[in-house]
Motif scaffolding. Sequence first.
Motif, short mmCIF file in Angstrom:
data_model
loop_
_atom_site.label_atom_id
_atom_site.label_comp_id
_atom_site.label_asym_id
_atom_site.label_seq_id
_atom_site.Cartn_x
_atom_site.Cartn_y
_atom_site.Cartn_z
N ALA A 153 -5.18 -10.15 -23.90
CA ALA A 153 -4.87 -9.06 -23.13
C ALA A 153 -4.98 -7.92 -24.26
O ALA A 153 -4.25 -7.79 -25.13
N PRO A 154 -5.71 -6.55 -23.76
CA PRO A 154 -5.69 -5.48 -24.48
C PRO A 154 -4.50 -4.99 -24.79
O PRO A 154 -3.69 -4.91 -23.91
N THR A 155 -4.31 -4.20 -25.90
CA THR A 155 -3.16 -3.72 -26.00
C THR A 155 -3.14 -2.26 -25.16
O THR A 155 -4.14 -1.63 -24.52
N ARG A 156 -1.74 -1.68 -25.24
CA ARG A 156 -1.75 -0.35 -24.36
C ARG A 156 -2.49 0.80 -25.18
O ARG A 156 -2.49 0.88 -26.24
N GLN A 185 -4.98 4.90 -18.07
CA GLN A 185 -4.75 3.80 -18.90
C GLN A 185 -5.00 2.42 -18.31
O GLN A 185 -5.54 1.50 -18.95
N GLN A 186 -5.04 2.42 -16.84
CA GLN A 186 -5.69 1.41 -16.09
C GLN A 186 -7.13 1.13 -16.49
O GLN A 186 -7.62 -0.03 -16.47
N TYR A 187 -7.77 2.07 -16.34
CA TYR A 187 -9.45 2.10 -16.48
C TYR A 187 -9.51 1.69 -18.16
O TYR A 187 -10.57 0.80 -18.13
N LEU A 188 -8.88 2.24 -18.90
CA LEU A 188 -9.08 1.94 -20.29
C LEU A 188 -8.96 0.39 -20.72
O LEU A 188 -9.57 -0.38 -21.30
#
Length: 315
Positions: free
Chosen positions: A120-123, A247-250
């Motif tokens: 899972a990608p980081t914030r 944030q959701q898009y990134l």
Amino acid sequence: MKIGKEAVRRHHPMAAKALVSAMLLLTLVACGEKKSASSSQVVANVDGQEITIHQVNNELAKTGGSQVTKQLLEGLVARQLLVNAAKKDKLDTDPAVLADMERARNLVLAQSYVASKVKAPTRPLDQDVEDLYRKNPDWFAQRKQYEFAQLIIAGSNLTPELNRLMDQPGKRLEDIASWLDSHHIQYARQQVVKTSADLPPQMNASLKTMERGTLFVVIEGQTAILTSLQDVKSAPLSLAVATPQIQQYLVAQRQNQASEQLVERLRKDAKVEYSEQAKSFKDLSVVPAAATGTATTDKDGVKNDAISRGVAGFK
């Protein structure tokens, strides 16, 4: 001007893809392969088909619920009733249905493999969010809302005469409707509202200089959509409001990049061969020469404004 949808690539950044229908189809497959469970696990029986507590708990996990409810169980009962009825009608042997079920199975397997291999990608960092916000003013700080009025006709009725009428200065959509009525051409009306965040860059560039009332044509398969720009409103989003979306898009973008890298690694170790027919398929990643912004004319004298091809994206 006539706009071809096939020249448009997917563009909207906030779109999120889901596999709800695929998961439902996979559930239908699983329902046909259940083995008899112990009586302590069975919570309902629908014409001999058992629903177990394990199915209930799995459904709860998939729907994101916090506790098992009667409504959740009744949903599973309703699904089983539909499955039983489908089998009674022998839909489980229909080639099209079997193909959909196989597709659902493959989709879930592929998604599960990616989930097991890709972290899972980081914030996203605040700086990353601010950079995206600043670099895309049409999505956020300078976002516009556009209202379109449309007349929908069969593509076969889009004649050179009608195109010339659409191109005449001062013509309104009601003038076009009257012309269609006088020529006994059937049409349907609709209103469409989109923001500049919903539209491709080419369309946003064109709309910025387009006057209200301007007419243009959108081609959607066998349908022609005669369109008028009715109104333009400012609808900006502040950084604070846009941050959750960005944030959701990134996160989704990074997940997609990781998935693509995974596929490329698998491709290097695999042997992939294409038939001659497959080699002839259209490559949408190749930008047509007409997309450079020049206007061309087809054999019927119909004008094609390439810079506005993105209009097809608002439907």
